[in-house]
Design a protein around this motif. Sequence first.
Motif, PDB file in Angstrom:
ATOM      1  N   TYR A  85       0.915  -1.211  -0.121  1.00 56.78           N
ATOM      2  CA  TYR A  85       0.028  -0.158  -0.065  1.00 56.78           C
ATOM      3  C   TYR A  85       0.950   1.152  -0.039  1.00 56.78           C
ATOM      4  N   ILE A  86       0.284   2.302  -0.503  1.00 55.96           N
ATOM      5  CA  ILE A  86       0.820   3.691  -0.530  1.00 55.96           C
ATOM      6  C   ILE A  86      -0.052   4.519  -0.030  1.00 55.96           C
ATOM      7  N   CYS A  87       0.258   5.362   1.157  1.00 59.66           N
ATOM      8  CA  CYS A  87      -0.786   6.022   1.918  1.00 59.66           C
ATOM      9  C   CYS A  87      -0.185   7.525   2.058  1.00 59.66           C
ATOM     10  N   ASP A  88      -1.059   8.300   1.872  1.00 57.83           N
ATOM     11  CA  ASP A  88      -0.663   9.752   1.844  1.00 57.83           C
ATOM     12  C   ASP A  88      -1.836  10.613   2.234  1.00 57.83           C
ATOM     13  N   GLY A  89      -1.875  10.700   3.650  1.00 59.28           N
ATOM     14  CA  GLY A  89      -2.901  11.428   4.221  1.00 59.28           C
ATOM     15  C   GLY A  89      -4.485  11.121   4.007  1.00 59.28           C
ATOM     16  N   ASN A  90      -5.162  11.534   3.293  1.00 62.63           N
ATOM     17  CA  ASN A  90      -6.384  10.720   2.803  1.00 62.63           C
ATOM     18  C   ASN A  90      -6.532  10.018   1.525  1.00 62.63           C
ATOM     19  N   ASP A  91      -5.559   9.828   1.094  1.00 63.38           N
ATOM     20  CA  ASP A  91      -5.375   9.139  -0.373  1.00 63.38           C
ATOM     21  C   ASP A  91      -4.585   7.916   0.072  1.00 63.38           C
ATOM     22  N   ALA A  92      -4.958   6.487  -0.556  1.00 62.37           N
ATOM     23  CA  ALA A  92      -4.252   5.608  -0.596  1.00 62.37           C
ATOM     24  C   ALA A  92      -4.339   4.771  -1.863  1.00 62.37           C
ATOM     25  N   ALA A  93      -3.242   4.106  -2.181  1.00 57.77           N
ATOM     26  CA  ALA A  93      -3.254   3.206  -3.222  1.00 57.77           C
ATOM     27  C   ALA A  93      -3.004   1.704  -2.463  1.00 57.77           C
ATOM     28  N   ILE A  94      -4.057   0.478  -2.946  1.00 58.34           N
ATOM     29  CA  ILE A  94      -3.695  -0.610  -2.219  1.00 58.34           C
ATOM     30  C   ILE A  94      -3.304  -1.625  -3.372  1.00 58.34           C
ATOM     31  N   TYR A  95      -2.684  -2.602  -3.134  1.00 58.70           N
ATOM     32  CA  TYR A  95      -2.374  -3.567  -4.041  1.00 58.70           C
ATOM     33  C   TYR A  95      -2.608  -4.873  -3.227  1.00 58.70           C
ATOM     34  N   TRP A  96      -3.458  -5.698  -4.120  1.00 57.37           N
ATOM     35  CA  TRP A  96      -4.237  -7.096  -3.423  1.00 57.37           C
ATOM     36  C   TRP A  96      -4.122  -8.069  -4.358  1.00 57.37           C
ATOM     37  N   THR A  97      -4.248  -9.272  -3.561  1.00 57.76           N
ATOM     38  CA  THR A  97      -4.746 -10.498  -4.493  1.00 57.76           C
ATOM     39  C   THR A  97      -5.947 -10.967  -3.867  1.00 57.76           C
ATOM     40  N   MET A  98      -7.037 -11.198  -4.831  1.00 56.84           N
ATOM     41  CA  MET A  98      -8.198 -11.780  -4.375  1.00 56.84           C
ATOM     42  C   MET A  98      -8.429 -12.891  -4.728  1.00 56.84           C
ATOM     43  N   THR A  99      -8.821 -13.895  -3.857  1.00 59.32           N
ATOM     44  CA  THR A  99      -9.149 -15.308  -3.918  1.00 59.32           C
ATOM     45  C   THR A  99     -10.651 -15.255  -3.706  1.00 59.32           C
ATOM     46  N   VAL A 100     -11.444 -15.837  -4.836  1.00 58.40           N
ATOM     47  CA  VAL A 100     -13.027 -15.827  -5.064  1.00 58.40           C
ATOM     48  C   VAL A 100     -13.281 -17.105  -5.189  1.00 58.40           C
ATOM     49  N   ASN A 101     -14.349 -17.732  -4.678  1.00 56.02           N
ATOM     50  CA  ASN A 101     -15.079 -18.889  -5.238  1.00 56.02           C
ATOM     51  C   ASN A 101     -16.532 -18.476  -5.519  1.00 56.02           C
ATOM     52  N   HIS A 102     -17.037 -18.859  -6.908  1.00 50.46           N
ATOM     53  CA  HIS A 102     -18.228 -18.245  -7.520  1.00 50.46           C
ATOM     54  C   HIS A 102     -18.840 -19.525  -8.040  1.00 50.46           C
ATOM     55  N   LYS A 103     -20.049 -19.655  -7.468  1.00 53.20           N
ATOM     56  CA  LYS A 103     -20.909 -20.752  -7.823  1.00 53.20           C
ATOM     57  C   LYS A 103     -20.806 -21.066  -9.345  1.00 53.20           C
ATOM     58  N   LYS A 104     -20.822 -19.890 -10.326  1.00 50.08           N
ATOM     59  CA  LYS A 104     -21.287 -20.136 -11.696  1.00 50.08           C
ATOM     60  C   LYS A 104     -19.911 -19.861 -12.586  1.00 50.08           C
ATOM     61  N   LEU A 105     -18.591 -19.612 -11.658  1.00 49.42           N
ATOM     62  CA  LEU A 105     -17.424 -19.580 -12.602  1.00 49.42           C
ATOM     63  C   LEU A 105     -16.471 -20.559 -12.218  1.00 49.42           C
ATOM     64  N   LYS A 106     -15.846 -21.316 -13.149  1.00 54.40           N
ATOM     65  CA  LYS A 106     -14.800 -22.134 -13.168  1.00 54.40           C
ATOM     66  C   LYS A 106     -15.367 -23.288 -12.231  1.00 54.40           C
ATOM     67  N   SER A 107     -16.494 -23.785 -12.124  1.00 57.40           N
ATOM     68  CA  SER A 107     -17.091 -24.992 -11.553  1.00 57.40           C
ATOM     69  C   SER A 107     -17.079 -24.643 -10.054  1.00 57.40           C
ATOM     70  N   GLY A 108     -16.911 -23.403  -9.482  1.00 60.49           N
ATOM     71  CA  GLY A 108     -16.982 -23.097  -8.095  1.00 60.49           C
ATOM     72  C   GLY A 108     -15.591 -23.114  -7.563  1.00 60.49           C
ATOM     73  N   LYS A 109     -14.660 -23.429  -8.452  1.00 54.64           N
ATOM     74  CA  LYS A 109     -13.009 -23.472  -7.988  1.00 54.64           C
ATOM     75  C   LYS A 109     -12.664 -22.047  -7.571  1.00 54.64           C
ATOM     76  N   SER A 110     -11.431 -22.013  -6.637  1.00 54.05           N
ATOM     77  CA  SER A 110     -10.790 -20.884  -6.621  1.00 54.05           C
ATOM     78  C   SER A 110     -10.366 -20.153  -7.605  1.00 54.05           C
ATOM     79  N   ILE A 111     -10.436 -18.788  -7.824  1.00 57.71           N
ATOM     80  CA  ILE A 111      -9.949 -17.962  -8.720  1.00 57.71           C
ATOM     81  C   ILE A 111      -9.218 -16.886  -7.982  1.00 57.71           C
ATOM     82  N   THR A 112      -8.025 -16.666  -8.332  1.00 60.42           N
ATOM     83  CA  THR A 112      -7.073 -15.617  -7.910  1.00 60.42           C
ATOM     84  C   THR A 112      -6.797 -14.783  -8.818  1.00 60.42           C
TER      85      THR A 112
END
Length: 159
Positions: A85-112
């Motif tokens: 992350y980079i934070c300067d007062g009221n502003d920030a930029a965050i860098y992330w990795t999301m892992t999601v499991n969705h019933k209708k995507l990739k047969s419900g398997k994890s998507i990163t």
Amino acid sequence: MTSNAESIDEYNMTEKAPAPQWLTDYVGTYNILNAGNLHLLRNIYSDNAVFIDPLSRVEGLKALTEYFEHLYVNLTSCHFELTDYICDGNDAAIYWTMTVNHKKLKSGKSITLEGHSKLIQIDGKVTFQRDYFDAGAMIYENIPVVGGLVRFVKSKAGA
């Protein structure tokens, strides 16, 4: 939310000040969100928050909550790992990795998926958020038939 503060600093490879409380609360809330506790969004977003991602733009906490209600209908899990992350007062930029499991995507398997967000806050609540991520990698590549076509086009575009 102390554990989330630790997770932010755990990935902080350079020497910088600890993440401000509003940013720690924001990330911590995202990691516990689910369809049953979307009322927590009011703890981290202002009433007039603007939220933009590659799929939509919503304005106001009510519209944002409805957007998340729609998203969580088919999600079985969603977790964000803050990588920097980079934070300067009221502003920030965050860098992330999301892992999601969705019933209708990739047969419900994890998507990163990796992405980042620009955040602006006032009085501890986010008033503006713009997310940047590859929607094709998240959605289109994980739909049967369409996914193969998207990957083919991407491979040709990069060749």
